[in-house]
Design a protein around this motif. Structure first.
Motif, PDB file in Angstrom:
ATOM      1  N   PRO A   8     -22.399  -4.217 -13.626  1.00 29.12           N
ATOM      2  CA  PRO A   8     -21.095  -3.802 -14.138  1.00 29.12           C
ATOM      3  C   PRO A   8     -19.937  -4.694 -13.677  1.00 29.12           C
ATOM      4  O   PRO A   8     -18.846  -4.621 -14.229  1.00 29.12           O
ATOM      5  N   SER A   9     -20.169  -5.562 -12.675  1.00 29.20           N
ATOM      6  CA  SER A   9     -19.076  -6.406 -12.196  1.00 29.20           C
ATOM      7  C   SER A   9     -18.781  -7.567 -13.145  1.00 29.20           C
ATOM      8  O   SER A   9     -17.723  -8.162 -13.090  1.00 29.20           O
ATOM      9  N   ILE A  10     -19.710  -7.891 -14.045  1.00 29.72           N
ATOM     10  CA  ILE A  10     -19.517  -8.951 -15.029  1.00 29.72           C
ATOM     11  C   ILE A  10     -19.529  -8.311 -16.416  1.00 29.72           C
ATOM     12  O   ILE A  10     -20.510  -7.706 -16.820  1.00 29.72           O
ATOM     13  N   LYS A  11     -18.431  -8.456 -17.155  1.00 29.32           N
ATOM     14  CA  LYS A  11     -18.313  -7.804 -18.462  1.00 29.32           C
ATOM     15  C   LYS A  11     -19.040  -8.558 -19.571  1.00 29.32           C
ATOM     16  O   LYS A  11     -19.547  -7.949 -20.498  1.00 29.32           O
ATOM     17  N   ASP A  12     -19.070  -9.882 -19.499  1.00 30.65           N
ATOM     18  CA  ASP A  12     -19.713 -10.689 -20.538  1.00 30.65           C
ATOM     19  C   ASP A  12     -20.755 -11.589 -19.883  1.00 30.65           C
ATOM     20  O   ASP A  12     -20.471 -12.715 -19.486  1.00 30.65           O
ATOM     21  N   ASP A  13     -21.982 -11.067 -19.768  1.00 30.68           N
ATOM     22  CA  ASP A  13     -23.051 -11.790 -19.080  1.00 30.68           C
ATOM     23  C   ASP A  13     -23.348 -13.144 -19.725  1.00 30.68           C
ATOM     24  O   ASP A  13     -23.579 -14.130 -19.031  1.00 30.68           O
ATOM     25  N   GLU A  14     -23.337 -13.186 -21.059  1.00 30.97           N
ATOM     26  CA  GLU A  14     -23.660 -14.427 -21.770  1.00 30.97           C
ATOM     27  C   GLU A  14     -22.622 -15.516 -21.479  1.00 30.97           C
ATOM     28  O   GLU A  14     -22.971 -16.666 -21.207  1.00 30.97           O
ATOM     29  N   GLN A  15     -21.352 -15.167 -21.517  1.00 34.53           N
ATOM     30  CA  GLN A  15     -20.298 -16.135 -21.231  1.00 34.53           C
ATOM     31  C   GLN A  15     -20.370 -16.587 -19.768  1.00 34.53           C
ATOM     32  O   GLN A  15     -20.217 -17.768 -19.463  1.00 34.53           O
ATOM     33  N   ALA A  30     -16.862 -15.656 -13.245  1.00 35.81           N
ATOM     34  CA  ALA A  30     -16.641 -14.206 -13.303  1.00 35.81           C
ATOM     35  C   ALA A  30     -15.237 -13.896 -13.791  1.00 35.81           C
ATOM     36  O   ALA A  30     -15.032 -12.989 -14.605  1.00 35.81           O
ATOM     37  N   ARG A  31     -14.250 -14.654 -13.315  1.00 40.82           N
ATOM     38  CA  ARG A  31     -12.862 -14.420 -13.708  1.00 40.82           C
ATOM     39  C   ARG A  31     -12.697 -14.602 -15.215  1.00 40.82           C
ATOM     40  O   ARG A  31     -12.048 -13.798 -15.888  1.00 40.82           O
ATOM     41  N   ILE A  32     -13.322 -15.635 -15.772  1.00 37.82           N
ATOM     42  CA  ILE A  32     -13.213 -15.905 -17.203  1.00 37.82           C
ATOM     43  C   ILE A  32     -14.013 -14.882 -18.001  1.00 37.82           C
ATOM     44  O   ILE A  32     -13.537 -14.353 -19.006  1.00 37.82           O
ATOM     45  N   ALA A  33     -15.230 -14.586 -17.553  1.00 39.83           N
ATOM     46  CA  ALA A  33     -16.084 -13.642 -18.272  1.00 39.83           C
ATOM     47  C   ALA A  33     -15.515 -12.232 -18.272  1.00 39.83           C
ATOM     48  O   ALA A  33     -15.804 -11.444 -19.176  1.00 39.83           O
ATOM     49  N   ASN A  34     -14.699 -11.917 -17.283  1.00 44.10           N
ATOM     50  CA  ASN A  34     -14.124 -10.576 -17.202  1.00 44.10           C
ATOM     51  C   ASN A  34     -12.751 -10.467 -17.852  1.00 44.10           C
ATOM     52  O   ASN A  34     -12.192  -9.382 -17.938  1.00 44.10           O
ATOM     53  N   ALA A  35     -12.198 -11.584 -18.300  1.00 44.26           N
ATOM     54  CA  ALA A  35     -10.883 -11.566 -18.945  1.00 44.26           C
ATOM     55  C   ALA A  35     -11.008 -10.927 -20.325  1.00 44.26           C
ATOM     56  O   ALA A  35     -12.039 -11.066 -20.991  1.00 44.26           O
ATOM     57  N   PRO A  36      -9.970 -10.226 -20.754  1.00 40.14           N
ATOM     58  CA  PRO A  36     -10.000  -9.667 -22.111  1.00 40.14           C
ATOM     59  C   PRO A  36     -10.201 -10.780 -23.132  1.00 40.14           C
ATOM     60  O   PRO A  36      -9.665 -11.880 -22.981  1.00 40.14           O
ATOM     61  N   ARG A  37     -10.969 -10.539 -24.152  1.00 38.81           N
ATOM     62  CA  ARG A  37     -11.313 -11.555 -25.159  1.00 38.81           C
ATOM     63  C   ARG A  37     -10.091 -12.254 -25.750  1.00 38.81           C
ATOM     64  O   ARG A  37     -10.101 -13.450 -25.977  1.00 38.81           O
ATOM     65  N   HIS A  38      -9.043 -11.531 -26.012  1.00 44.57           N
ATOM     66  CA  HIS A  38      -7.885 -12.131 -26.667  1.00 44.57           C
ATOM     67  C   HIS A  38      -7.114 -13.067 -25.739  1.00 44.57           C
ATOM     68  O   HIS A  38      -6.244 -13.790 -26.177  1.00 44.57           O
ATOM     69  N   ARG A  39      -7.421 -13.089 -24.448  1.00 42.98           N
ATOM     70  CA  ARG A  39      -6.685 -13.942 -23.514  1.00 42.98           C
ATOM     71  C   ARG A  39      -7.461 -15.178 -23.070  1.00 42.98           C
ATOM     72  O   ARG A  39      -6.893 -16.072 -22.476  1.00 42.98           O
ATOM     73  N   THR A  40      -8.758 -15.269 -23.321  1.00 45.89           N
ATOM     74  CA  THR A  40      -9.527 -16.384 -22.790  1.00 45.89           C
ATOM     75  C   THR A  40      -9.182 -17.716 -23.447  1.00 45.89           C
ATOM     76  O   THR A  40      -9.383 -18.754 -22.849  1.00 45.89           O
ATOM     77  N   GLY A  41      -8.652 -17.690 -24.644  1.00 44.28           N
ATOM     78  CA  GLY A  41      -8.286 -18.929 -25.308  1.00 44.28           C
ATOM     79  C   GLY A  41      -6.816 -19.276 -25.152  1.00 44.28           C
ATOM     80  O   GLY A  41      -6.368 -20.315 -25.605  1.00 44.28           O
ATOM     81  N   VAL A  42      -6.072 -18.431 -24.492  1.00 46.22           N
ATOM     82  CA  VAL A  42      -4.640 -18.632 -24.343  1.00 46.22           C
ATOM     83  C   VAL A  42      -4.361 -19.536 -23.152  1.00 46.22           C
ATOM     84  O   VAL A  42      -4.923 -19.358 -22.083  1.00 46.22           O
ATOM     85  N   ARG A  43      -3.502 -20.491 -23.370  1.00 51.23           N
ATOM     86  CA  ARG A  43      -3.128 -21.393 -22.287  1.00 51.23           C
ATOM     87  C   ARG A  43      -2.325 -20.639 -21.236  1.00 51.23           C
ATOM     88  O   ARG A  43      -1.690 -19.641 -21.524  1.00 51.23           O
ATOM     89  N   GLY A  44      -2.324 -21.144 -20.033  1.00 53.17           N
ATOM     90  CA  GLY A  44      -1.671 -20.488 -18.901  1.00 53.17           C
ATOM     91  C   GLY A  44      -0.183 -20.259 -19.079  1.00 53.17           C
ATOM     92  O   GLY A  44       0.367 -20.402 -20.169  1.00 53.17           O
TER      93      GLY A  44
END
Length: 85
Positions: A8-15, A30-44
């Motif tokens: 449960p600590s990793i939301k997107d195992d494949e990513q 883990a930080r990227i895989a657990n980020a909401p989908r709509h934010r992973t492609g957004v620049r900082g």
């Protein structure tokens, strides 16, 4: 290839697994895989590039992230360590 279940600590195992294969650290993957989908492609945020920071600012950020060996690094080394974190 089957995706391993990281629990449960990793939301997107494949990513997570793909990022680890590409060489990302466990923490970063883990930080990227657990980020909401709509934010992973957004620049900082709106912070200037590290090259525009002072060495003191870079050192303080490295301390916040608990980067080991930071006291021996020059400005270029601090930038590299922060980007690799």
């Amino acid at each position: 290839m089957a995706t391993k279940d990281y629990g449960p600590s990793i939301k997107d195992d494949e990513q997570y697994q793909a990022l680890r294969r590409e060489g990302a650290s466990k923490e970063k993957a883990a930080r990227i895989a657990n980020a909401p989908r709509h934010r992973t492609g957004v620049r900082g945020g709106h912070a200037p590039p590290y090259e525009q920071w002072t060495k003191k600012e870079l050192y303080q950020r490295a301390a916040e992230l608990d980067i080991s060996g930071r006291s021996t690094l020059d400005k270029r080394g601090l930038i590299r360590a922060l980007r690799d974190h």
